[in-house]
Design an enzyme around this catalytic site. Structure first.
Site: not given
Length: 196
Positions: A74, A178, A180
């Protein structure tokens, strides 16, 4: 050792949990001591982030230039670039040639882009190994990365403009989205970095 860099502006715990879920060890720390791989996460404004990263900037550049794997997530991807236009002209780490730009306001789309969108990886991308064109990943951002060298673009996403949603330049990788927070698709992308 994989280091997740803590410079006061990152979603550290979610990245740490994803790495550990994949079976890898990591350390969250505000320095690069002992690092053999580095993740630079980030949430916030480019200028404020660079101000905090500045004391480590030369060390990060040397780490990358020595061939060590580095991934920005990001805002962390944006910091890899030469400049950003966020709140005026800002200077980045300069590891990827190009500029961070605001999304155009005349597209009729909501800014920031928040939610799921496709990231279409280049066929030769190591970061995108195993990806499909219809794979969806999770974004939260008001600016996008514009690569000067098209060969640095690992994946493209369209949101009013088509932009580099992932970059790959040798050992230097980044994702505007992202991983994750992107379910199985994101975990696969993150694993590709961890196994490089």
């Amino acid at each position: 050792m994989l280091v997740i860099l803590d410079y006061g502006m990152g979603n550290l715990r979610s990245v740490e949990k994803a790495v550990e879920f994949l079976g890898f060890e990591c350390q969250i720390q505000p320095h690069l001591k002992g690092a053999t791989k580095l993740i630079i996460p980030g949430v916030g404004a480019f200028g404020a982030a660079m101000e905090r990263v500045l004391p480590l900037a030369d060390e990060i550049r040397a780490f990358a230039n020595d061939g060590n794997p580095l991934m920005g997530i990001c805002l962390g991807q944006q910091l890899l670039f030469e400049t950003s236009e966020e709140y005026g002209e800002q200077i980045g780490l300069g590891l990827i040639a190009g500029r961070v730009k605001y999304f155009p306001k005349d597209t009729g789309l909501k800014i920031p882009q928040i939610g799921w969108n496709e990231a279409v990886f280049a066929p030769n991308s190591k970061l995108g190994k195993g990806s499909l064109p219809e794979d969806q990943v999770y974004f939260v951002h008001s600016l996008y990365t514009d690569c000067s060298d098209p060969s640095d673009i690992a994946a493209k996403t369209s949101y009013g403009v088509t932009f580099a949603s992932a970059v790959e330049k040798g050992n230097i990788w980044g994702t505007q989205f992202h991983p994750e927070k992107s379910g199985e698709v994101g975990l696969r992308i993150l694993r590709n970095f961890l196994e490089c």
